[in-house]
Design a protein around this motif. Structure first.
Motif, PDB file in Angstrom:
ATOM      1  N   ARG A 237      19.098 -38.221 -69.958  1.00 15.32           N
ATOM      2  CA  ARG A 237      18.912 -38.180 -68.509  1.00 15.32           C
ATOM      3  C   ARG A 237      18.447 -39.542 -68.004  1.00 15.32           C
ATOM      4  O   ARG A 237      18.002 -40.387 -68.776  1.00 15.32           O
ATOM      5  CB  ARG A 237      17.879 -37.125 -68.123  1.00 15.32           C
ATOM      6  CG  ARG A 237      16.511 -37.376 -68.744  1.00 15.32           C
ATOM      7  CD  ARG A 237      15.591 -36.177 -68.583  1.00 15.32           C
ATOM      8  NE  ARG A 237      15.312 -35.905 -67.181  1.00 15.32           N
ATOM      9  CZ  ARG A 237      15.099 -34.688 -66.693  1.00 15.32           C
ATOM     10  NH1 ARG A 237      15.142 -33.636 -67.496  1.00 15.32           N
ATOM     11  NH2 ARG A 237      14.826 -34.507 -65.404  1.00 15.32           N
TER      12      ARG A 237
ATOM     13  N   THR B  55      23.707 -37.891 -62.979  1.00 15.07           N
ATOM     14  CA  THR B  55      22.695 -37.307 -63.866  1.00 15.07           C
ATOM     15  C   THR B  55      21.438 -36.921 -63.101  1.00 15.07           C
ATOM     16  O   THR B  55      20.782 -35.926 -63.422  1.00 15.07           O
ATOM     17  CB  THR B  55      22.349 -38.260 -65.028  1.00 15.07           C
ATOM     18  OG1 THR B  55      21.396 -37.625 -65.894  1.00 15.07           O
ATOM     19  CG2 THR B  55      21.767 -39.566 -64.550  1.00 15.07           C
TER      20      THR B  55
ATOM     21  N   LEU C 276      22.262 -42.146 -71.497  1.00 16.28           N
ATOM     22  CA  LEU C 276      22.390 -40.692 -71.539  1.00 16.28           C
ATOM     23  C   LEU C 276      22.569 -40.189 -72.963  1.00 16.28           C
ATOM     24  O   LEU C 276      22.053 -39.117 -73.325  1.00 16.28           O
ATOM     25  CB  LEU C 276      23.562 -40.244 -70.665  1.00 16.28           C
ATOM     26  CG  LEU C 276      23.408 -40.522 -69.170  1.00 16.28           C
ATOM     27  CD1 LEU C 276      24.645 -40.060 -68.408  1.00 16.28           C
ATOM     28  CD2 LEU C 276      22.158 -39.852 -68.613  1.00 16.28           C
TER      29      LEU C 276
ATOM     30  N   GLU D  89      22.303 -33.645 -61.485  1.00 13.24           N
ATOM     31  CA  GLU D  89      22.364 -32.602 -62.515  1.00 13.24           C
ATOM     32  C   GLU D  89      20.976 -32.095 -62.894  1.00 13.24           C
ATOM     33  O   GLU D  89      20.782 -30.901 -63.151  1.00 13.24           O
ATOM     34  CB  GLU D  89      23.076 -33.142 -63.758  1.00 13.24           C
ATOM     35  CG  GLU D  89      23.153 -32.153 -64.908  1.00 13.24           C
ATOM     36  CD  GLU D  89      23.738 -32.766 -66.167  1.00 13.24           C
ATOM     37  OE1 GLU D  89      23.734 -32.066 -67.200  1.00 13.24           O
ATOM     38  OE2 GLU D  89      24.182 -33.930 -66.125  1.00 13.24           O
ATOM     39  N   HIS D  90      20.007 -33.011 -62.923  1.00 15.53           N
ATOM     40  CA  HIS D  90      18.662 -32.639 -63.356  1.00 15.53           C
ATOM     41  C   HIS D  90      17.705 -32.389 -62.192  1.00 15.53           C
ATOM     42  O   HIS D  90      16.491 -32.338 -62.374  1.00 15.53           O
ATOM     43  CB  HIS D  90      18.106 -33.724 -64.281  1.00 15.53           C
ATOM     44  CG  HIS D  90      18.773 -33.770 -65.617  1.00 15.53           C
ATOM     45  ND1 HIS D  90      19.841 -34.607 -65.882  1.00 15.53           N
ATOM     46  CD2 HIS D  90      18.561 -33.056 -66.752  1.00 15.53           C
ATOM     47  CE1 HIS D  90      20.239 -34.416 -67.132  1.00 15.53           C
ATOM     48  NE2 HIS D  90      19.486 -33.474 -67.677  1.00 15.53           N
TER      49      HIS D  90
END
Length: 244
Positions: A73, A118, A68, A121-122
């Motif tokens: 990502r 992650t 990260l 989150e994306h």
């Protein structure tokens, strides 16, 4: 660092199948970071590598944080790290059982848990857990490996159900015999324990090339597989379809 293409983490990157997956995804335009306990003897040009024991929670979290930090990502996780130890069940040591479960199952859990935040989150991601035909049908002396790979299939389906609404797909790949050093060692250990395995003649009985497994992984993480979730895709050349 600005990233314009998807970032993939591949565990067991030093093994025959793991390296093939790293090479295939790299050639397909992914930013690939391989994880493994040992540096690859033949590194893939264009791919990165981080030393990581997938059974160690601190190392997994540290490797995740490093990816990260470098790339911002993680879009794809492929869990290829595994060990295969052979012994008759009544003679199998607790050490063999625990080592197998630690890498083959605990490692899958730790790595998946680490990358989910992650991915969420994306807006999503794709996870491919490498299982084995031993999850479906097996041979004597392989209790720990078969149990771990059966659990991987179930675990993968649970991840698919739990995170589908977060945009994360999870599938397992039920892999047959592949021409790798691990398969060779397995044959040696079976012979040591006087286990006779009769491999069918012809195309059904042939071993896969690691690249053939890598191509299946690439398909599962691609947009072409956008509606495939919670699947256990069998890639064994027809071996488990054969009755006798």
């Amino acid at each position: 660092m600005a990233v314009t293409k998807r970032v993939a983490v591949v565990t067991g990157a030093g093994g025959g199948i793991g390296r093939a997956i790293v090479a295939d995804l790299t050639a397909s335009g992914f930013t690939v970071v391989g994880w493994g306990r040992h540096e690859p003897s033949d590194p893939v040009r264009g791919a990165s590598f981080l030393r990581c024991d997938v059974s160690d929670a601190d190392e997994v979290e540290g490797a995740t944080d490093e990816v990260l930090r470098l790339f911002g990502r993680i879009d794809v996780l492929v869990t290829s790290a595994a060990v295969l130890r052979t012994a008759p069940l009544h003679e199998m040591s607790l050490e063999i059982w625990e080592e197998t479960m630690s890498i083959n199952l605990r490692g899958v859990f730790l790595c998946t848990r680490a990358v989910l935040p992650t991915m969420i989150e994306h807006g999503g991601g794709s996870v491919v857990h490498l299982s084995s035909v031993h999850a479906l049908s097996t041979v004597p002396g392989t209790a720990a490996y078969a149990a771990s790979k059966g659990a991987v299939v179930s675990f993968s389906r649970e991840v698919a159900v739990e995170y589908a609404d977060r945009g994360v797909r999870a599938n397992s790949l039920v892999v047959g015999s592949v021409d790798t050093a691990m398969s060779t060692l397995h044959g040696v250990e079976l012979a040591r324990d006087d286990v006779r395995v009769h491999v069918p003649a012809g195309a059904i009985g042939r071993m896969a090339d690691p690249d053939e497994v890598a191509h299946a992984v690439r398909f599962l993480v691609s947009d072409d597989a956008s509606f495939i979730n919670g699947s256990a895709l069998v890639i064994d050349g027809g071996l488990t379809a054969r009755l006798m």
